[in-house]
Scaffold this motif. Structure first.
Motif, mmCIF file in Angstrom:
data_model
loop_
_atom_site.group_PDB
_atom_site.id
_atom_site.type_symbol
_atom_site.label_atom_id
_atom_site.label_comp_id
_atom_site.label_asym_id
_atom_site.label_seq_id
_atom_site.Cartn_x
_atom_site.Cartn_y
_atom_site.Cartn_z
ATOM 1 N N LEU A 1 0.867 -1.175 0.000
ATOM 2 C CA LEU A 1 0.000 0.000 0.000
ATOM 3 C C LEU A 1 0.908 1.231 0.000
ATOM 4 N N GLY A 2 0.747 2.089 -0.992
ATOM 5 C CA GLY A 2 1.543 3.325 -1.066
ATOM 6 C C GLY A 2 0.693 4.506 -0.638
ATOM 7 N N ILE A 3 1.321 5.435 0.084
ATOM 8 C CA ILE A 3 0.609 6.644 0.534
ATOM 9 C C ILE A 3 1.461 7.865 0.184
ATOM 10 N N GLU A 4 0.823 8.882 -0.407
ATOM 11 C CA GLU A 4 1.557 10.054 -0.906
ATOM 12 C C GLU A 4 0.791 11.335 -0.559
ATOM 13 N N THR A 5 1.450 12.246 0.178
ATOM 14 C CA THR A 5 0.825 13.546 0.500
ATOM 15 C C THR A 5 1.867 14.664 0.483
ATOM 16 N N SER A 6 2.867 14.581 -0.416
ATOM 17 C CA SER A 6 3.970 15.545 -0.303
ATOM 18 C C SER A 6 3.624 16.947 -0.780
ATOM 19 N N CYS A 7 2.630 17.071 -1.683
ATOM 20 C CA CYS A 7 2.314 18.409 -2.185
ATOM 21 C C CYS A 7 0.797 18.616 -2.220
ATOM 22 N N ASP A 8 0.198 18.603 -3.390
ATOM 23 C CA ASP A 8 -1.238 18.913 -3.455
ATOM 24 C C ASP A 8 -2.078 17.758 -3.981
ATOM 25 N N GLU A 9 -1.555 16.527 -3.912
ATOM 26 C CA GLU A 9 -2.347 15.366 -4.265
ATOM 27 C C GLU A 9 -2.357 14.410 -3.075
ATOM 28 N N THR A 10 -3.549 14.006 -2.656
ATOM 29 C CA THR A 10 -3.660 12.977 -1.618
ATOM 30 C C THR A 10 -3.841 11.677 -2.386
ATOM 31 N N ALA A 11 -2.902 10.739 -2.236
ATOM 32 C CA ALA A 11 -2.958 9.547 -3.076
ATOM 33 C C ALA A 11 -2.663 8.273 -2.285
ATOM 34 N N ALA A 12 -3.353 7.203 -2.670
ATOM 35 C CA ALA A 12 -3.097 5.874 -2.099
ATOM 36 C C ALA A 12 -3.275 4.852 -3.210
ATOM 37 N N ALA A 13 -2.461 3.798 -3.160
ATOM 38 C CA ALA A 13 -2.512 2.783 -4.213
ATOM 39 C C ALA A 13 -2.060 1.450 -3.650
ATOM 40 N N VAL A 14 -2.528 0.375 -4.270
ATOM 41 C CA VAL A 14 -2.001 -0.954 -3.936
ATOM 42 C C VAL A 14 -1.362 -1.504 -5.203
ATOM 43 N N VAL A 15 -0.094 -1.912 -5.089
ATOM 44 C CA VAL A 15 0.659 -2.421 -6.245
ATOM 45 C C VAL A 15 1.260 -3.778 -5.878
ATOM 46 N N GLU A 16 1.163 -4.721 -6.810
ATOM 47 C CA GLU A 16 1.692 -6.066 -6.575
ATOM 48 C C GLU A 16 3.059 -6.203 -7.229
ATOM 49 N N ASP A 17 4.018 -6.716 -6.483
ATOM 50 C CA ASP A 17 5.367 -6.998 -6.978
ATOM 51 C C ASP A 17 6.013 -5.812 -7.707
ATOM 52 N N GLY A 18 5.691 -4.611 -7.275
ATOM 53 C CA GLY A 18 6.336 -3.416 -7.828
ATOM 54 C C GLY A 18 5.905 -3.069 -9.234
ATOM 55 N N ARG A 19 4.924 -3.824 -9.791
ATOM 56 C CA ARG A 19 4.548 -3.600 -11.192
ATOM 57 C C ARG A 19 3.050 -3.489 -11.413
ATOM 58 N N ARG A 20 2.315 -4.437 -10.865
ATOM 59 C CA ARG A 20 0.902 -4.534 -11.237
ATOM 60 C C ARG A 20 0.035 -3.645 -10.345
ATOM 61 N N ILE A 21 -0.633 -2.667 -10.974
ATOM 62 C CA ILE A 21 -1.451 -1.715 -10.219
ATOM 63 C C ILE A 21 -2.816 -2.334 -9.938
#
Ligand code: KG4
Ligand code: ZN
Length: 329
Positions: A4-24
């Motif tokens: 599970l990736g979480i990103e809030t460094s600037c003006d986008e609140t984002a979360a994603a689940v990615v398998e084996d570094g490739r499959r979104i």
């Protein structure tokens, strides 16, 4: 391995689940652009508050298909970026880690941009470009223009950076000079479609160095516009062309010198079709370019980077703190 990736460094609140570094598996981005557009740029305090409102719904949506119990680790951006914005993501990640017992890894946002190149291009198709080391990475975002040699996973050596404005920042400032909207990159690209790159604007070659400089170009554009008699589309096309010339020429020159196997583009400015078109047309070395929605800020790239961090044993502890001025390499 699902991250599970979480990103809030600037003006986008984002979360994603990615398998084996490739499959979104999921990739949710809540943009605050409309809110900041009225101020002509990102307002840090407003960004933090918006992240607070959006972070739980965004993570919930990203984990609809794959429940948190089926995730193997949490990756969160801890820098560079706005301190108050980064704190929201880092604290949400720590709270989740504490509640679930999942390991956590702190991610450098710039390295994450590079890892967008590992992601599957067309979700579901199982296809993704194969990256070969050593490669030369050009990160062109709102805050950075870095040229980085990557010799393996987690192995970065910064060769060049901007000495003043970042490429994206230059697009944003040029758009303001031309009375176009925010963010400036897409606005300039759109305006340039009906213009010709016919105006004389300077290129800062900074010979003998891998650094970039865009502030002189911005000032020259300001003088041209204030002398009058220039059309906005021509000014936009000329500005875009000058930025493309410098990025493409200097990056390909460095790639040849270093004998790398590939050039990897990343960051919001790599969504620009004139810039990517010139790279593809003039580089004798293969160029990888993520699709536009993976060039701009997202969390799938954070999860991809997290996968390689975890594989290398890069688990962070609960005292992970934000580093607003973090750099790469
Ligand atoms: O990577 P990014 O989404 O966020 C940062 O990490 O900064 O990059 C944002 C920057 C902004 O300056 C924006 O104007 C620029 O990327 N940008 C573009 C385009 N789309 C976004 N610049 C040129 N052409 C575009 N199509
Ligand atoms: Zn970014």
């Amino acid at each position: 391995m699902r991250i599970l990736g979480i990103e809030t460094s600037c003006d986008e609140t984002a979360a994603a689940v990615v398998e084996d570094g490739r499959r979104i598996i999921s990739n949710v981005v809540a943009s605050q652009i409309d809110i900041h557009a009225r101020y002509g740029g990102v307002v840090p305090e407003v960004a933090s508050r918006q992240h607070l409102l959006a972070i739980i719904p965004v993570i919930s949506k990203a984990t609809e298909e794959v429940a948190l119990r089926d995730v193997d680790g949490i990756a969160v951006t801890f820098g560079p970026g706005l301190a108050g914005a980064l704190l929201v993501g880092v604290n949400a990640a720590k709270a989740l880690a504490l509640a679930t017992g999942l390991p956590i890894t702190g991610i450098n946002h710039l390295e994450a941009h590079i890892y967008a190149n590992w992601l599957e291009r067309d979700p579901g198709a199982g296809e993704s470009a194969r990256v070969s080391f050593p490669c030369l990475c050009l990160i062109i975002s709102g805050g950075h223009s870095d040229l980085v040699l990557m010799t393996g996973h987690g192995q970065f050596n910064k060769l060049g950076r901007t000495r003043d404005d970042a490429a994206g920042e230059a697009f944003d400032k040029a758009a303001r000079i031309l009375g176009l909207g925010f963010p400036g990159g897409p606005a300039i690209e759109q305006a340039a479609l009906s213009g010709m790159p016919c105006l004389p604007l300077p290129r800062a070659w900074l010979k003998g160095s891998h650094d970039f400089s865009f502030s002189g170009l911005k000032t020259a554009l300001w003088h041209l516009v204030h002398k009058g008699e220039v059309s906005v589309p021509d000014a936009a096309a000329s500005f875009q062309s000058a930025v493309a010339d410098v990025l493409v020429t200097k990056t390909i020159e460095a790639a040849k010198q270093l004998k790398v196997r590939q050039i990897l583009l990343s960051g919001g400015v790599a969504a620009n079709k004139t810039i990517t078109g010139r790279f593809l047309a003039s580089s004798p070395i293969p160029v990888l370019i993520p699709p536009p929605h993976l060039c701009t800020d997202n969390s799938a790239m954070v999860a991809a980077c997290g996968y390689y961090n975890f594989r290398a044993g890069g688990t962070s502890s609960y005292d992970l703190d934000v580093v607003p001025a973090l750099s790469v390499g």
